[in-house]
Design a protein around this motif. Structure first.
Motif, short mmCIF file in Angstrom:
data_model
loop_
_atom_site.label_atom_id
_atom_site.label_comp_id
_atom_site.label_asym_id
_atom_site.label_seq_id
_atom_site.Cartn_x
_atom_site.Cartn_y
_atom_site.Cartn_z
N LYS A 150 29.55 33.49 28.82
CA LYS A 150 29.29 32.56 29.92
C LYS A 150 30.60 32.08 30.56
O LYS A 150 30.64 31.81 31.77
N ASP A 151 31.66 31.94 29.75
CA ASP A 151 32.92 31.45 30.30
C ASP A 151 33.50 32.44 31.30
O ASP A 151 34.08 32.05 32.32
N SER B 22 31.42 32.21 34.51
CA SER B 22 31.75 30.97 35.23
C SER B 22 33.07 31.11 35.96
O SER B 22 33.20 30.67 37.12
N HIS B 23 34.06 31.70 35.31
CA HIS B 23 35.36 31.90 35.95
C HIS B 23 35.22 32.76 37.20
O HIS B 23 35.83 32.48 38.24
N LYS C 43 32.50 33.17 39.07
CA LYS C 43 31.77 32.44 40.11
C LYS C 43 32.66 31.42 40.79
O LYS C 43 32.56 31.18 42.01
N GLN C 44 33.55 30.79 40.03
CA GLN C 44 34.47 29.81 40.61
C GLN C 44 35.41 30.44 41.63
O GLN C 44 35.96 29.75 42.49
N ASN C 45 35.58 31.74 41.53
CA ASN C 45 36.49 32.43 42.43
C ASN C 45 35.76 33.37 43.39
O ASN C 45 36.30 34.38 43.84
N GLY C 46 34.50 32.99 43.68
CA GLY C 46 33.79 33.64 44.77
C GLY C 46 32.78 34.70 44.38
O GLY C 46 32.05 35.21 45.24
N GLN D 110 29.42 36.50 43.09
CA GLN D 110 28.00 36.15 43.16
C GLN D 110 27.19 37.12 42.32
O GLN D 110 27.46 38.32 42.31
N GLU E 32 34.99 37.32 47.24
CA GLU E 32 35.73 37.28 45.97
C GLU E 32 37.23 37.12 46.23
O GLU E 32 37.77 37.70 47.17
N SER E 33 37.88 36.33 45.38
CA SER E 33 39.33 36.14 45.54
C SER E 33 40.08 36.63 44.30
O SER E 33 41.21 36.22 44.06
N CYS E 34 39.47 37.51 43.53
CA CYS E 34 40.06 37.97 42.27
C CYS E 34 41.46 38.56 42.45
O CYS E 34 42.38 38.29 41.67
#
Length: 791
Positions: free
Chosen positions: A749-750, A753-754, A756-759, A761, A773-775
């Motif tokens: 899950k972590d 979550s990481h 999703k926090q950076n765009g 979906q 996405e900003s990966c």
């Protein structure tokens, strides 16, 4: 601070001075000058020693093997500076006994010692000479070893291991040095260099065992000897076979996958030139030579080579794929041209009424060539020696535009499912060249707009029938065993546009046949070789068990409740992902990328892929589907990482134990093709989240019934999407180990979550997908290399 004066020395100097001045008188004229003295010798310059080291190198200067064996060696760092002050060393001394009466040459351990001493090995006398050289005197009198007697003619081997000391504030990595010699100081007269690390690193990365102390195969060979280990199964040749047979991803019986030639493995042909009972039974476990079970009884190896000549051994073992390669040469079904046209020219396509302003048709021209590369002047659909000849075609560039593209099946062993397997349409035939017209292809994409100016790809998949000797083509109708008497053809990958075949590949090179073949095995060691993908397609595209209409196809999905117990029967016949000994003609590959025609982002995972290991209602349903996606850039990562939904459970058939470091991207990737920038703006992965909700298995007694909601694997409909970078990264990083009570590995899950926090979906509808996405901002190429330890 005041300097202290030695009173006694001062008084003595004063006394001597008085005595000299008290001698009166003149001593006369000065004497003649004395002769010039000789020049003094140059002083010894100061020794510059290493203050740090990344790598240690050991050079053996002198070895004497006797009752008080001694070795002198030099240790330097990567700058060739001497390294002093080391205390951690290991010393393995072995002798090579020449085989008699058919036996192989065999190593015998004379002594294994290490400093500092431990419960595993004692330390003799280690002397640091403070100039980068060290001297070690063995504790053991090796002349007392009953398994081997030292003479000046016999080959000896010394292994010196280093590492574990601290220099410049860093702990030094382990290194091994192997030194073969004769005790009279001359080069060995004979050796046994069957394999080395170069043979192993095709599949493995760093070859390290026993806590990383031992990093060379020669070290293992020197210690795993019959006078050291507890059983014959732990002697190195037998141990190595036991650990690899039935586990490696190359063909079982393909001895040359490991026993391949290189500059150090000078005895690499031993597997076929020195057959012995000891090594043979590691694979042929049902044979007992002593008792005559499944073989004539023999007490020793003296007569093995009489029957098992090098030619026989090679033929028996390598015919599993090299025999197929020689058969392949008889027919080359060659794509001579391919192009996309805006409107159809074949009358049947014109009459179909499917042509629109947003469609196109592919015109594919093929020629049947013989083993000399000459045209057979035969129309493809009128010959009788093809069991199947299929062409997988897609259009749309990097991501391709259609789910499974279009498949031209001139000959097929599959059912003619409407909309999937269609009758071929011949546009023309001339001088051995048959042109087919396939379509329509949609030239509009939801994410990329018009695809008119893009490019396409085509790859053939063929099987032809031959006589039992594999010398002449034969009608498939007359062949008693299609599979036993046929051969798979070559399956090159071609690219084309609206003008014809593209001579230069338009997409970047991500993987190569050679890189896949380094682990999966190659028929030859050049660019024309076939990579033996023994984990063949049927492992995932499984055959059906209880529906005759779908048997032997990849088109079935879901299950039926034939026995009425309220539980869906197992319909899909699972196959293990472990390699098999039979010839894997369906998966011998020339291109390494041809799967892209079907395995792309548009192709939602269906129940064939899921295998009921994830379903709606699971907390991690969308993420499990993502890691089980058939898109090439996802499934190939997830499969090797054991992360697909039908992998990762205890005792499951489809578990994969990847033999290298998953972080080593360049193990498979060409150059920097793993750079995250290549995923920016790419097409999202399609999902069909309610796929099983619309399947009810109507009329199970009629396998050909297509009424109701009975589903083919080809009719999944995308209703949700996943960001491409997140999907690729999740395929490796997305799972944690199963905890007590869980039947499979769970999604982290972590990590989700990481992302999703950076765009990123996961499972959003088409109108909600943003593609933001900003990966790659943080995870640029340098960061990826650093985090994956690639620099």
């Amino acid at each position: 601070m005041m300097k202290r004066v030695n009173i006694k020395v001062t008084a003595l100097a004063a006394f001597i001075g008085l005595a000299l001045t008290g001698c009166g008188g003149d001593d006369g004229a000065p004497g003649a000058d004395g002769a010039n003295g000789t020049d003094g010798k140059d002083g010894k310059p100061g020794l510059t020693v290493a203050t740090s080291a990344t790598d240690l190198a050991v050079n053996v200067d002198k070895v004497l093997v006797a009752s008080d064996s001694e070795v002198t060696f030099t240790v330097t760092n990567e700058k060739d500076l001497p390294v002093v002050g080391l205390e951690h060393f290991g010393f393995i001394l072995s002798g090579l006994e020449q085989g008699q009466n058919g036996d192989a040459n065999s190593w015998k351990l004379l002594s294994s010692e290490s400093c500092p001493g431990s419960k595993y090995a004692k330390c003799g006398t280690l002397t640091d000479n403070q100039d980068g050289t060290y001297t070690y005197k063995f504790l053991k009198d090796v002349t007392t070893e009953t398994a081997f007697s030292v003479t000046d003619d016999k080959t000896l081997r010394l292994i010196v291991t280093t590492g574990g000391d601290t220099l410049g504030g860093k702990t030094l990595a382990y290194a091994n040095k192997s030194h073969d010699f004769r005790n009279n100081g001359e080069a060995p007269l004979y050796t046994k260099s069957v394999i080395n690390n170069q043979n192993c690193t095709g599949c493995h990365d760093d070859f390290t065992i026993h806590g990383g102390h031992y990093k060379e195969v020669e070290t293992c060979i020197s210690c795993h000897t019959d006078n050291k280990v507890s059983s014959a199964s732990k002697v190195f040749p037998m141990l190595a076979h036991d650990k690899h047979i039935g586990v490696i991803s190359a063909p079982v019986g393909g001895c040359d996958n490991c026993h391949s030639e290189n500059e150090q493995a000078v005895d690499y042909t031993n597997w076929k030139t020195v057959p012995t009972q000891e090594t043979c039974i590691t694979c042929h476990t049902d044979v007992n030579f002593k008792e005559g079970v499944n073989h004539w009884p023999y007490e020793d190896n003296a007569q093995c080579a009489n029957c098992h000549t090098p030619e026989v051994v090679e033929t028996v073992h390598l015919a599993t794929y090299k025999g197929q390669t020689s058969r392949r040469e008889n027919v080359h079904l060659t794509v001579t041209d391919a192009k996309m046209v805006a409107v159809p020219q074949a009358q049947k396509n014109i009459d179909s009424g499917l042509d629109t302003a947003k469609t196109g048709y592919v015109q594919l021209t093929v020629d049947i060539l013989d083993k000399d590369g000459k045209s057979m002047n035969k129309q493809l659909d009128k010959v009788d020696f093809f069991y199947y000849s299929e062409f997988y075609i897609n259009w749309g560039g990097q991501d391709m535009g259609m789910e499974r593209g279009k498949i031209l099946r001139v000959f097929t062993n599959k059912e003619n499912f409407p909309g999937y397997v269609e009758d071929p349409i011949v546009l023309s035939y001339e001088n051995g060249k048959t042109t087919y017209e396939i379509g329509p292809f949609e030239l509009e994409d939801e994410f990329e707009g018009s695809l008119t100016d893009s490019y396409g790809m085509v790859t053939p998949r063929i099987w032809f029938c031959m006589d039992k000797k594999g010398e002449n083509l034969e009608s498939c109708k007359e062949t008693s065993s299609v599979w036993g008497q046929g051969a798979a053809g070559f399956n090159w990958l071609h690219f084309f546009d609206d003008k014809g075949l593209i001579p230069e590949r338009p997409r970047r090179q991500i993987v190569t046949n050679e890189k896949c073949g380094s682990c999966h095995g190659m028929t030859t060691r050049d660019s024309d070789g076939m990579a033996q993908m023994t984990l063949n397609c049927r492992s995932c595209h499984a055959v059906t068990k209880n529906d005759p209409a779908y048997f032997g196809t990849t088109c079935a999905s879901g299950s039926v409740d034939n026995d009425g117990d309220g539980i869906l029967d197992e319909m899909i016949k699972l196959k293990s992902l472990s390699p098999r000994g039979e010839r894997d003609w369906t998966t011998a590959s020339n291109a390494g990328e041809e799967c892209l025609a079907c395995h792309n982002a548009n192709n939602p995972p269906t129940q064939v892929v899921r295998d009921s290991h994830t379903k709606q209602g699971d907390a991690d349903y969308v993420e499990q589907l993502t890691m089980s996606h058939p898109d090439q850039k996802v499934w190939i990562h997830a499969m090797h990482a054991n992360n697909r939904a039908n992998q990762g459970g205890e005792g499951w058939k489809r578990n994969v134990e990847y033999s290298a470091d998953l972080a080593n991207c360049v193990k498979c990737h060409e150059g920097d093709s793993f750079d995250a920038k290549y995923l920016v703006g790419r097409k999202p992965l399609a999902l069909d989240l309610d796929y099983m909700d619309t399947y009810d298995g109507l009329d199970p007694a009629n396998g050909k019934d297509t009424s109701g909601n009975k589903r083919y694997a080809v009719d999944a409909k995308a209703d949700a999407y996943v960001s491409p970078t997140a999907a690729v990264c999740l395929s490796c990083h997305g799972k944690r180990a199963a905890e007590e009570g869980e039947d499979r590995r769970q999604v982290r899950k972590d990590v989700v979550s990481h992302m999703k926090q950076n765009g990123a979906q996961f499972g959003v509808e088409l109108g909600q997908y943003t593609g933001e996405e900003s990966c790659a901002v943080c995870h640029d190429l340098n960061n990826l290399k650093e985090s994956h330890n690639l620099k």
